[in-house]
Design a protein around this motif. Structure first.
Motif, PDB file in Angstrom:
ATOM      1  N   LEU A 189      -3.416  -2.249   3.923  1.00 59.66           N
ATOM      2  CA  LEU A 189      -2.606  -2.995   4.884  1.00 59.66           C
ATOM      3  C   LEU A 189      -1.229  -3.326   4.308  1.00 59.66           C
ATOM      4  O   LEU A 189      -1.116  -3.817   3.178  1.00 59.66           O
ATOM      5  N   LEU A 190      -0.207  -3.063   5.099  1.00 63.33           N
ATOM      6  CA  LEU A 190       1.156  -3.496   4.797  1.00 63.33           C
ATOM      7  C   LEU A 190       1.419  -4.708   5.672  1.00 63.33           C
ATOM      8  O   LEU A 190       1.430  -4.618   6.905  1.00 63.33           O
ATOM      9  N   PRO A 206      -1.954 -17.369   6.132  1.00 64.96           N
ATOM     10  CA  PRO A 206      -3.084 -17.416   5.181  1.00 64.96           C
ATOM     11  C   PRO A 206      -3.938 -16.152   5.190  1.00 64.96           C
ATOM     12  O   PRO A 206      -4.533 -15.804   4.159  1.00 64.96           O
ATOM     13  N   ASN A 207      -3.999 -15.439   6.318  1.00 66.05           N
ATOM     14  CA  ASN A 207      -4.705 -14.153   6.325  1.00 66.05           C
ATOM     15  C   ASN A 207      -4.071 -13.210   5.306  1.00 66.05           C
ATOM     16  O   ASN A 207      -4.759 -12.501   4.575  1.00 66.05           O
ATOM     17  N   ARG A 208      -2.731 -13.186   5.303  1.00 64.46           N
ATOM     18  CA  ARG A 208      -2.007 -12.343   4.340  1.00 64.46           C
ATOM     19  C   ARG A 208      -2.351 -12.741   2.902  1.00 64.46           C
ATOM     20  O   ARG A 208      -2.494 -11.889   2.032  1.00 64.46           O
ATOM     21  N   LYS A 209      -2.484 -14.044   2.660  1.00 61.20           N
ATOM     22  CA  LYS A 209      -2.857 -14.496   1.309  1.00 61.20           C
ATOM     23  C   LYS A 209      -4.167 -13.852   0.869  1.00 61.20           C
ATOM     24  O   LYS A 209      -4.284 -13.347  -0.259  1.00 61.20           O
ATOM     25  N   LEU A 210      -5.180 -13.886   1.736  1.00 60.58           N
ATOM     26  CA  LEU A 210      -6.465 -13.291   1.381  1.00 60.58           C
ATOM     27  C   LEU A 210      -6.328 -11.796   1.141  1.00 60.58           C
ATOM     28  O   LEU A 210      -6.850 -11.256   0.162  1.00 60.58           O
ATOM     29  N   VAL A 211      -5.623 -11.117   2.036  1.00 57.45           N
ATOM     30  CA  VAL A 211      -5.484  -9.661   1.958  1.00 57.45           C
ATOM     31  C   VAL A 211      -4.761  -9.235   0.684  1.00 57.45           C
ATOM     32  O   VAL A 211      -5.202  -8.331  -0.035  1.00 57.45           O
ATOM     33  N   VAL A 212      -3.640  -9.884   0.381  1.00 53.16           N
ATOM     34  CA  VAL A 212      -2.781  -9.451  -0.726  1.00 53.16           C
ATOM     35  C   VAL A 212      -3.193 -10.078  -2.052  1.00 53.16           C
ATOM     36  O   VAL A 212      -3.376  -9.376  -3.053  1.00 53.16           O
ATOM     37  N   ASN A 213      -3.365 -11.399  -2.076  1.00 52.26           N
ATOM     38  CA  ASN A 213      -3.587 -12.095  -3.340  1.00 52.26           C
ATOM     39  C   ASN A 213      -5.044 -12.095  -3.783  1.00 52.26           C
ATOM     40  O   ASN A 213      -5.337 -11.949  -4.966  1.00 52.26           O
ATOM     41  N   ASP A 214      -5.970 -12.297  -2.824  1.00 51.40           N
ATOM     42  CA  ASP A 214      -7.375 -12.484  -3.196  1.00 51.40           C
ATOM     43  C   ASP A 214      -8.151 -11.167  -3.215  1.00 51.40           C
ATOM     44  O   ASP A 214      -8.901 -10.902  -4.157  1.00 51.40           O
ATOM     45  N   TRP A 215      -7.995 -10.360  -2.192  1.00 53.25           N
ATOM     46  CA  TRP A 215      -8.796  -9.146  -2.087  1.00 53.25           C
ATOM     47  C   TRP A 215      -8.088  -7.901  -2.604  1.00 53.25           C
ATOM     48  O   TRP A 215      -8.736  -6.872  -2.792  1.00 53.25           O
ATOM     49  N   LYS A 216      -6.769  -7.972  -2.773  1.00 56.22           N
ATOM     50  CA  LYS A 216      -5.975  -6.858  -3.330  1.00 56.22           C
ATOM     51  C   LYS A 216      -6.085  -5.585  -2.491  1.00 56.22           C
ATOM     52  O   LYS A 216      -6.146  -4.482  -3.011  1.00 56.22           O
ATOM     53  N   ILE A 217      -6.090  -5.752  -1.158  1.00 56.84           N
ATOM     54  CA  ILE A 217      -6.219  -4.582  -0.280  1.00 56.84           C
ATOM     55  C   ILE A 217      -4.946  -4.339   0.533  1.00 56.84           C
ATOM     56  O   ILE A 217      -4.934  -3.520   1.457  1.00 56.84           O
ATOM     57  N   SER A 254      -0.605   3.626  -6.321  1.00 57.28           N
ATOM     58  CA  SER A 254      -0.728   2.337  -5.635  1.00 57.28           C
ATOM     59  C   SER A 254      -1.633   2.465  -4.418  1.00 57.28           C
ATOM     60  O   SER A 254      -2.523   1.635  -4.201  1.00 57.28           O
ATOM     61  N   ALA A 255      -1.425   3.533  -3.639  1.00 54.57           N
ATOM     62  CA  ALA A 255      -2.251   3.757  -2.449  1.00 54.57           C
ATOM     63  C   ALA A 255      -3.703   4.000  -2.827  1.00 54.57           C
ATOM     64  O   ALA A 255      -4.628   3.497  -2.173  1.00 54.57           O
ATOM     65  N   ASP A 256      -3.931   4.756  -3.895  1.00 56.69           N
ATOM     66  CA  ASP A 256      -5.298   5.034  -4.342  1.00 56.69           C
ATOM     67  C   ASP A 256      -6.010   3.741  -4.731  1.00 56.69           C
ATOM     68  O   ASP A 256      -7.183   3.534  -4.396  1.00 56.69           O
ATOM     69  N   GLY A 257      -5.285   2.854  -5.434  1.00 53.32           N
ATOM     70  CA  GLY A 257      -5.877   1.579  -5.835  1.00 53.32           C
ATOM     71  C   GLY A 257      -6.221   0.708  -4.645  1.00 53.32           C
ATOM     72  O   GLY A 257      -7.297   0.088  -4.598  1.00 53.32           O
ATOM     73  N   LEU A 258      -5.318   0.662  -3.671  1.00 55.62           N
ATOM     74  CA  LEU A 258      -5.572  -0.138  -2.470  1.00 55.62           C
ATOM     75  C   LEU A 258      -6.770   0.405  -1.700  1.00 55.62           C
ATOM     76  O   LEU A 258      -7.615  -0.367  -1.222  1.00 55.62           O
ATOM     77  N   ARG A 259      -6.858   1.721  -1.590  1.00 60.09           N
ATOM     78  CA  ARG A 259      -7.983   2.315  -0.844  1.00 60.09           C
ATOM     79  C   ARG A 259      -9.306   2.043  -1.549  1.00 60.09           C
ATOM     80  O   ARG A 259     -10.337   1.813  -0.901  1.00 60.09           O
ATOM     81  N   SER A 260      -9.281   2.070  -2.859  1.00 64.32           N
ATOM     82  CA  SER A 260     -10.503   1.770  -3.611  1.00 64.32           C
ATOM     83  C   SER A 260     -10.959   0.335  -3.352  1.00 64.32           C
ATOM     84  O   SER A 260     -12.153   0.074  -3.123  1.00 64.32           O
ATOM     85  N   GLU A 261     -10.005  -0.609  -3.351  1.00 67.64           N
ATOM     86  CA  GLU A 261     -10.349  -2.016  -3.119  1.00 67.64           C
ATOM     87  C   GLU A 261     -10.800  -2.267  -1.682  1.00 67.64           C
ATOM     88  O   GLU A 261     -11.729  -3.042  -1.441  1.00 67.64           O
ATOM     89  N   VAL A 262     -10.140  -1.620  -0.722  1.00 74.31           N
ATOM     90  CA  VAL A 262     -10.501  -1.870   0.673  1.00 74.31           C
ATOM     91  C   VAL A 262     -11.893  -1.319   0.964  1.00 74.31           C
ATOM     92  O   VAL A 262     -12.642  -1.893   1.776  1.00 74.31           O
ATOM     93  N   LYS A 263     -12.288  -0.261   0.273  1.00 72.18           N
ATOM     94  CA  LYS A 263     -13.637   0.269   0.457  1.00 72.18           C
ATOM     95  C   LYS A 263     -14.682  -0.720  -0.061  1.00 72.18           C
ATOM     96  O   LYS A 263     -15.777  -0.849   0.501  1.00 72.18           O
TER      97      LYS A 263
END
Length: 486
Positions: A384-385, A395-406, A433-442
């Protein structure tokens, strides 16, 4: 499991906004699948908008017609919000909110009273969106179990729930709000003031919207049960702290049984079919861009995003509502923009979001961070961008970016530039960077999948809620019977 010989009957009442309606519909269907008889209530204006968005629906059919054909016992009713159905609520937003704060209760009372008097099986439970301010009064009047349904994350719920702590500590409603870390909210490790909902940043806190927030979160403390469209494993400390105060159940994500296609119409606009265009694009190459059903962006930001999309070289589907900038004025794009991107860009006013995001050609999501969009993006394994505009999106963005790293913040500064947009689109869509994000979102997707599995936390919570609800219903019925004795 519910005793089908004594099926409970619940009234489910969504808040009249697209983002609240969708999970309320799927909650109603989930309750019906567990043996409940449901009466679902929409406002007449929302029903009118859905009907306009689905002009070819069979005459006389309501939105649950197909659900009933599949065996679910869901009735449908509508109630006036006090305005003519044709009136644009968003061009009359203050008056619309005033009505919801002070006047719609009378119409709801009349309709619920009629349903309670005539329903068979009898109504025993009222499930209403947390932001309805009248729920305890109606539930008490008709001796119904009061269930509050929160369509947002538990973090947002608990911040509103503890507004008094934010106020007492000077982080809200002061002449100069404190800027230091907030570390005293039960169940929340720490949060920066910049990550609070936008309404808690406002200097004018006497608006009608603030009054709705104050009243609804005062009233929610009278609820018998609180349901939240989140997953316990993602917000375990917050949920546990809330549960110590009131029975609180994380039951999300609440999706249709067939994720890619709901049998209930919930869109307030007609939807473009993007499938044919998407079929021409390579796997994972398309960026989906949408700011949801309600958020507005400035004309300047819109121009920078358009230029950034062009500079990125990435193919994209961009949902641009006609009111994306302002309810009264049309937006504008850079001169020649649509011609310059016609081979790699598709612009639509609205679409079936899940159908687009689940298409193999889509590989990323530029989002306003509405909670439904975040959940759907995760389910489709999309990084997610993030470009939050207001309310709980922050706060949703906080979870997505800071906590879950997706995800990635679109802008780290207050204003965005076309270069930053282009650079971050490319970071999202390709490279390490994209590979890392995809790994975390999975990983997060697996958490969602596990939660709604037969032995998952959300499914167990839902079943426990039903058991506890049955006990509460029987107690209420017993007390009502005793009160009628001479």
């Amino acid at each position: 499991m519910v005793d089908t010989h004594k099926k409970p009957r619940a009234i489910v009442f969504a808040y009249p906004l697209q983002g609240h309606l969708i999970p309320a519909v799927h909650l109603a269907m989930k309750l019906a699948s567990k043996g409940f008889t449901i009466t679902f209530i929409n406002t007449q204006s929302i029903d009118h908008q859905i009907s306009k968005g689905k002009p070819h629906a069979a005459a006389g059919d309501d939105i649950f017609a197909e659900a009933r054909e599949s065996g679910l016992d869901i009735r449908y009713a509508t109630v006036s919000d006090g305005f003519p159905v044709e009136l644009d609520r968003f061009q009359n937003l203050v008056q619309f909110r005033e009505v919801h704060l002070h006047h719609i209760c009378r119409h709801v009372d009349e309709l619920v009273g009629k349903i309670v008097r005539t329903a068979e099986p009898p109504v025993s439970c009222l499930v209403a969106d947390t932001f309805h301010v009248w729920t305890p009064m109606i539930a008490k009047k008709y001796n119904l179990v009061n269930v509050s349904f929160c369509t947002q994350i538990a973090l947002v719920f608990t911040l509103y729930y503890h507004l008094h702590l934010l106020k007492n500590n000077g982080h809200f409603a002061s002449n100069c709000n404190r800027k230091d870390t907030i570390d005293y909210i039960p169940g929340v490790k720490a949060i920066e003031p910049t990550d609070l909902m936008s309404y808690l940043h406002d200097t004018n806190i006497s608006t009608v919207l603030h009054q709705i927030i104050y009243k609804s979160f005062d009233e929610v403390k009278a609820a018998d049960f609180i349901l939240i469209n989140t997953v316990h494993e993602l917000e375990s400390e917050t949920i546990s702290a809330l549960h110590q105060k009131q029975p609180t159940f994380a039951i999300g994500p609440i999706f249709p049984s067939d994720f890619t296609k709901s049998i209930v119409a919930t869109s307030l606009w007609s939807e473009s079919d993007c499938t044919q265009w998407l079929n021409t694009k390579p796997t994972g190459s398309v960026l989906y861009v949408s700011f949801g059903s309600l958020a507005h962006v400035s004309q300047d930001d819109l121009m920078e995003i358009a230029h950034g999309l062009w500079l990125s070289g990435v193919s994209f589907v961009w949902v641009l509502r006609q009111d994306i900038v302002d309810s009264r004025e049309a937006y504008s794009l850079p001169v020649g923009f649509e011609d310059s991107i016609k081979d790699r860009g598709l612009i639509v006013t609205w679409c079936t979001q899940i159908a687009v995001m689940s298409h193999p050609s889509v590989g990323g999501f530029l989002t306003h961070c509405g909670w439904n969009s975040v959940l759907e993006g995760i389910w489709c394994s999309l990084p997610l961008l993030c470009f939050p505009c207001f309310s709980d999106q922050i706060p949703n963005r906080k979870l997505v970016v800071n906590d879950w790293k997706i995800g990635i913040n679109l802008c780290d500064e207050k204003s965005i530039t076309m270069k930053e947009v282009a650079d971050k689109i490319n970071r999202l869509m390709s490279g390490k960077s994209a590979d890392g994000l995809r790994s975390e979102v999975k990983k997060v997707k697996r958490t969602l999948e596990n939660a709604i599995a037969t032995d998952g936390s959300s499914e167990k919570n839902f079943n426990q809620f039903i058991k506890d609800l049955e006990v509460k219903i029987h107690k209420k019925r017993g007390l009502a019977t005793l009160s009628q004795l001479p």
